[in-house]
Each structure stands twice: as C-alpha cells, then as structure tokens.
Design a protein around this motif. Structure first.
Motif, mmCIF file in Angstrom:
data_model
loop_
_atom_site.group_PDB
_atom_site.id
_atom_site.type_symbol
_atom_site.label_atom_id
_atom_site.label_comp_id
_atom_site.label_asym_id
_atom_site.label_seq_id
_atom_site.Cartn_x
_atom_site.Cartn_y
_atom_site.Cartn_z
ATOM 1 N N TYR A 83 0.795 -1.032 -0.167
ATOM 2 C CA TYR A 83 -0.043 0.038 0.030
ATOM 3 C C TYR A 83 0.961 1.438 0.058
ATOM 4 N N TYR A 84 0.433 2.266 -0.883
ATOM 5 C CA TYR A 84 1.243 3.230 -0.926
ATOM 6 C C TYR A 84 0.447 4.610 -0.121
ATOM 7 N N PRO A 85 0.646 5.092 1.086
ATOM 8 C CA PRO A 85 -0.083 6.076 1.787
ATOM 9 C C PRO A 85 -0.015 7.325 1.724
ATOM 10 N N GLU A 86 -0.104 7.606 0.075
ATOM 11 C CA GLU A 86 0.440 8.876 -0.348
ATOM 12 C C GLU A 86 -0.342 10.269 0.447
ATOM 13 N N LYS A 87 -1.566 10.124 0.726
ATOM 14 C CA LYS A 87 -2.219 11.216 1.329
ATOM 15 C C LYS A 87 -1.876 11.194 2.812
ATOM 16 N N GLU A 88 -1.951 10.232 3.344
ATOM 17 C CA GLU A 88 -1.875 9.790 4.900
ATOM 18 C C GLU A 88 -0.418 10.471 5.572
#
Ligand code: C5P
Length: 213
Positions: A83-88
C-alpha cells in the motif's frame, strides 16, 4: 553501478520536492523523496500504536515492516504491505511524528541502505536532509535549498498544512545521527522570491557546468 545521483538537501518547506521533480523531469532522471520514506514509517508507527518515544520499539517496527521499493512514472515509492499511503503521510499528525522516528539510529541505517538501493532504478534526483552528507556522499552534485522562514510558512499554509517548521528544522539539525547540515562541497541555493522553474534551471545549469570541468 555508474548511475548519477543529484543530491538535494535543505530545510523544511524550502521547495525541495517541487524543485527536485522539476529537475528530474528536465534531465529525464528518477525522482526519490526520502522524506516520504521517513513519513511512511511515522504513519505506520502511529497506525500500529508504536510508542514514538521508545527508540527500540520504533527500530523493531522498522526492521519488521513489509516495505518494498517500486518505481512508478519515474518516481520511487515505498510501499507498506503493498500500500502507498500517499495522502496519509502529509497529515499534520504525521508531520509532527516524523522527527522522532528520523532520530532513531537503526531507522537511519535501514533508510540509508534502502535509499542507496534506489540506484538500481537509474539516474536519480534524491531529496532529503542527509543525501549529500550521508546517503550518497560520493556524488559530485550536491545542493542545499533554503528560503526565508516567512516564505516557507506561507508555502506550507498554501498547502493547507499548519505546523511548526522551525521546530522541525531545529530537531532535524540537533539530532545526533546524520543531522540536517550543509554537505561539504554543496552549493547553497536560497530560493526566496524565486520560481520553481528558475531554481531548477539554475541547478541544471550548475550540473552541466560541473560536468564540463
Ligand atoms: O522532506 P520532508 O519534510 O517530507 O521530511 C520529513 C522529515 O523526514 C524531516 O523533517 C526529517 O525529520 C526526516 N528526514 C530525514 N532525512 C531525510 C529526509 C527526511 O531525517 N533524508
């Protein structure tokens, strides 16, 4: 491997990301945001309720997490459990937490190895705090970006993020392991009042000049 690394270090909100992306586009290089990697670990620790003030617990989380590098559209990403937590990783909560994980020596050792691994993807523009001093000290292309505190505050506010960047810089500069500092041989670029395009053009011209030497 003979790939080139352009190291872009600097203070918080000094325009490292936008400038580095622009340089990478102009040169056809791959962009690596090492701050995003530290942020990803901070986010992961928050999510797993790891005590950020317990260095051992943070180091264990870093040694055990299932993190993997991928290169998408000429940008390196660190995925956790795919998973790529771009916003978090851009939240105020993560921004406040990141300095604690970044100060843990075992975390820095893991990050350095992982960041050096990025060279397998090709020529790199890598931005962070210790790229010229610690991650790729052997590169001939080291830059240190800065801007006035007032302007850096304005930039963060425009992104909708409220945080004490002076305090983050203070913690980054004062930690014992690979603190934020100007690398030997780095060119300091103060971009207050300058556009991203102008700063990127200036750095690309400097790289070309150094290559001709
Ligand atoms: O660049 P960015 O603001 O996203 O970096 C977030 C934080 O990650 C920094 O304030 C610093 O604590 C840490 N960092 C670091 N070394 C790097 C890149 C980032 O310690 N090379």
């Amino acid at each position: 491997m003979n790939n080139t690394v352009i190291a872009i270090d600097g203070t918080s909100a000094s325009g490292k990301s936008t400038t580095s992306k622009c340089i990478a586009r102009k040169l056809g290089y791959i962009y690596v945001d090492t701050g995003a990697m530290y942020r990803t670990l901070a986010w992961y620790c928050l999510k797993r309720h790891v005590d950020l003030h317990d260095d051992k617990a943070v180091a264990t989380a870093c040694q055990k997490w299932k993190a993997k590098l991928v290169c998408v559209d000429n940008q390196v990403r660190l995925l956790v459990d795919d998973y790529y937590p771009e916003k978090e990783i851009r939240s105020s909560e993560t921004s406040a937490a990141v300095v604690f994980v970044a100060a843990v020596p075992k975390v820095r050792a893991w990050m350095m190895k992982t960041q050096r691994d990025c060279i397998k993807f090709g020529n790199l523009v890598m931005e962070g705090r210790d790229i010229g001093t610690n991650v790729f000290p052997e590169t001939d292309f080291k830059f240190f970006l800065d801007a006035s505190l007032a302007e850096r505050h304005q930039r963060r506010a425009a992104e909708g993020v409220s945080e004490n960047i002076a305090e983050r810089d203070r913690r980054d500069s004062q930690r014992a392991t690979s603190p934020l500092m100007i690398a030997l041989g780095a060119l300091v670029v103060n971009n207050s009042g300058k556009s991203i395009e102008d700063t990127a053009d200036f750095i690309v011209a400097e790289i070309e000049k150094r290559r001709r030497k």
